[in-house]
Design an enzyme around this catalytic site. Sequence first.
Site, mmCIF file in Angstrom:
data_model
loop_
_atom_site.group_PDB
_atom_site.id
_atom_site.type_symbol
_atom_site.label_atom_id
_atom_site.label_comp_id
_atom_site.label_asym_id
_atom_site.label_seq_id
_atom_site.Cartn_x
_atom_site.Cartn_y
_atom_site.Cartn_z
ATOM 1 N N GLY B 42 7.428 9.099 7.466
ATOM 2 C CA GLY B 42 6.317 9.571 6.642
ATOM 3 C C GLY B 42 5.046 9.625 7.468
ATOM 4 O O GLY B 42 5.098 9.668 8.704
ATOM 5 N N LEU B 43 3.914 9.616 6.796
ATOM 6 C CA LEU B 43 2.655 9.729 7.538
ATOM 7 C C LEU B 43 2.541 8.648 8.598
ATOM 8 O O LEU B 43 2.195 8.928 9.747
ATOM 9 C CB LEU B 43 1.478 9.631 6.568
ATOM 10 N N GLY B 45 4.952 6.613 9.914
ATOM 11 C CA GLY B 45 6.035 6.620 10.898
ATOM 12 C C GLY B 45 5.961 7.809 11.837
ATOM 13 O O GLY B 45 6.075 7.667 13.058
ATOM 14 N N HIS B 266 -0.163 4.302 -11.887
ATOM 15 C CA HIS B 266 -1.056 5.466 -11.844
ATOM 16 C C HIS B 266 -1.281 5.990 -13.250
ATOM 17 O O HIS B 266 -0.333 6.178 -14.004
ATOM 18 C CB HIS B 266 -0.443 6.552 -10.963
ATOM 19 N N ARG B 330 -7.883 3.376 -10.940
ATOM 20 C CA ARG B 330 -6.557 3.568 -11.537
ATOM 21 C C ARG B 330 -6.113 2.431 -12.434
ATOM 22 O O ARG B 330 -5.564 2.667 -13.509
ATOM 23 C CB ARG B 330 -5.535 3.749 -10.408
ATOM 24 N N HIS B 401 3.528 3.701 -9.225
ATOM 25 C CA HIS B 401 3.171 4.750 -8.285
ATOM 26 C C HIS B 401 3.087 4.275 -6.842
ATOM 27 O O HIS B 401 3.513 4.957 -5.922
ATOM 28 C CB HIS B 401 1.813 5.306 -8.710
ATOM 29 N N LEU B 441 -3.121 8.018 2.168
ATOM 30 C CA LEU B 441 -2.923 8.925 3.302
ATOM 31 C C LEU B 441 -3.779 8.445 4.467
ATOM 32 O O LEU B 441 -3.357 8.429 5.624
ATOM 33 C CB LEU B 441 -3.309 10.345 2.904
#
Lengths: 257, 637
Positions: B42-43, B45, B266, B330, B401, B441
């Site tokens: 993912g971002l 890794g 979320h 949230r 989430h 992110l």
Amino acid sequence: MRLTLKVWRQAGPADRGGFRTYQAHDVSEHMSFLEMLDVVNEDLLATAEEPIAFDHDCREGICGTCALMINGMPHGPKHATTTCQLHMRSFHDGDTITIEPWRARAFPVLRDLVVDRSSFDRIISAGGFVTAPTGSAQDANAILVPKDQSDLAMDAAACIGCGACVAACPNGSAMLFTAAKVVHLALLPQGQPERSRRVLAMVHQMDAEAFGGCTLFGECEAACPKEITIENIMRMNRDLMRATLRDRGDREAEALA
Amino acid sequence: MNFDANIPGGPLDAKWDRHLADLRLVSPANKRKFHVIVVGSGLAGASAAASLAELGYRVSCFCFQDSPRRAHSIAAQGGINAAKNYQNDGDSAWRLFFDTIKGGDFRSREANVYRLAQVSANIIDQCVAQGVPFAREYGGMLANRSFGGAQVSRTFYARGQTGQQLLLGAYQALERMVGRGSITMYPRHEMLELVIVNGRARGIVARDLVSGEMESFVGDAVVLATGGYGNVFFLSTNAKGCNVTAAYRAYKQGAGFANPCFTQIHPTCIPVSGEYQSKLTLMSESLRNDGRVWVPKAPGDARASQNIPEPERDYYLERKYPAFGNLAPRDIASRAAKEACDDGRGVGPGGRGVYLDFASAIQRLGEPTIRDRYGNLFEMYERITGENPYRTPMRIYPAAHYTMGGLWVDYNLMSTLPGLHVVGEANFSDHGANRLGASALMQGLADGYFILPYTIGDYLAGARLEAVDASHASFRAAEQRATARLDRLLAIDGARSVDSFYKELGHVMWNECGMTRNREGLQRALRRIPEIRSEFWENVKVPGAAATLNQSLEKAGRVADFLEFGELVCLDALQREESCGGHFRTEFQTADGEALRDDAHFAHVAVWEYQGTDQAPVRHVEPLDFEFVKLATRSYK
């Protein structure tokens, strides 16, 4: 509703495979297509048959993993919709639904409905990037990009790499997938230095992976769940021609540019 | 267990620079002698793998998906925060740091969070250089929007597909290095064991999900970038494949697990529609910029939304939190929705939903503007529900989430096991008890691009690693453990499906350890989960064989881990006798129903140490020192 499913079953890459028929009962119109298959698989547990293998992950239409040929259409009948976002309200009580894996030489079947799409990764690996090693970047606003151009790049970049374009193409061509990446980067200033090298390398790799050639049927555009347009193929062809001629040191290429 | 967080001294804004100057370096010629194993693409890794390979290390990267491009980071919609202050609205690294610390309800480390805010600006630069098509203004500059929990516009976005575009940027960087031969990619491989040799993480055992073959991979360091454990709730916004297995197996080998009870619910997801539901779909938080949340004032009001006149609607977020209104963080927005539904004022089937209404925004800005901002999200909503949100309000309800808890790491992102580094959602480090929107992110990419590549060099330069190969006894033993477990699962041949157990666990987790928790419920869960687990191991049916592509077996292994891990989450929730962020204990609340923290007793990280099967894990504590911010009660009123 009650449905009859004709599902492609194949034990492994070497197996010949064939269709098997299953009944799905009590299907709710609010179910997604994959949830319907989940229920069929739960029912199969009570039998000697193994569950149907199919690829899926995010189930919200963005990861590009799910890949079913439904009644001969990649991702089924609904426009701009991945299999996981297709809901059973698109079908009717008593329907017979045929479910197959993607069919293409470059996507060998691994099991049942699961195919190997690593050829796509190799196309990206050949050139689908901007060489920008970590840490070397200048301030993000130092290079301006006109909004309309950036929006066009985003249209192309929206590709999820699912392979529906290949599955839809009578030639099994990966032109739309390849073009989407070529054009995304060619439209941005950051993509200019490698523009020619990129298109040559990616198209070369696409050919090496045994994808077919493009004869502009346009099936890919119709099947694409992210509405990537065939215009991208035109743009890529122009870049490809220019790069090819330039590769030969042709002056005509300069004129084209 | 060693919990020295290795936080450098000095003023907050100088810590990272000072640390960078002190970190040991590996010379270019020596880098290629080191082999780093990165699990997850993912971002965090993909960015780590690409950056390490660019530096000259040999990298092997593993993912269970068929391609690294499919990791679940791809589904992030809204955006990525960065303290660029391009909008001239007074943003700064300090402000981003402070918002993040406050948003996390003062349960994260000051030094880590400040560093995150500092490198946030570099991330945007890096991504733009890669060709990420962020949204732009007509002048060609980058556009920003605001997000929950912040009063400045610092969120960069690419339509509603920011995660996709950032991940594709990192994936393309990764594939570039695959093409150059410095990364070997192993898709459709699942890590099943972490291998420790002489006290250091030296490799993994992974199963080839196509052939079923069990293989050992030896390295000089291991990086886990395996995401969060939100799927412990069964229904969540996570992808179906997301799991805790890699992190949990590392925990069983001795890595401390921090704050497992810090889970995020979320507020804006599409409500459950039936028993067959397999996952929940998020509607980006960015929708709360223009959507107004409401329920009928009267309980049991079953009229259609358009028949409920303005004075009979309760815009409860605007009423309760006038300063932030619909952009309250949230955890607060989620609990408020639950309260409204518990009051009998929920809407839609089963009464578990609230309206997110765009009528006034459409009136103010026109439909084309709303379509431009959220078109793809509206289409997605319509595809799933069959309702048109331009005409009728969306129905939303909270869903699991994100998980703030994760494997404990120090300032260098190294776990309690030397050589095991943990990045992205898989670690616990930056979000405290609640994560702000558009910060996941940021953290994933900060860890992968700008922190780990430096800190791992320090470890490798200092570690004296003996030569080891896959024939080493530790690798053989780990392979045997992994194989035996799969064989055991296949041999049970009971009567119930894996999913039936999984749903049962999910119900317990959601009801007793979801948006609100209390002692009684948690104790109930702690009695029930072991019962479910023992029935699982006696009565589950896993069809097929180990030596083939077998999705049932993959799922069974992951669910078996969730059945153990869920207990740890509940235990942590029980022992944290306070409310903070996403962890809301009903016994600990203020008179007006807000979270009541107990800084005197719980301003710390809880780190769990595994003690063996059927042994209670030990709870350790890393105190949190707040040197630069004053602990305060969060107020969004």
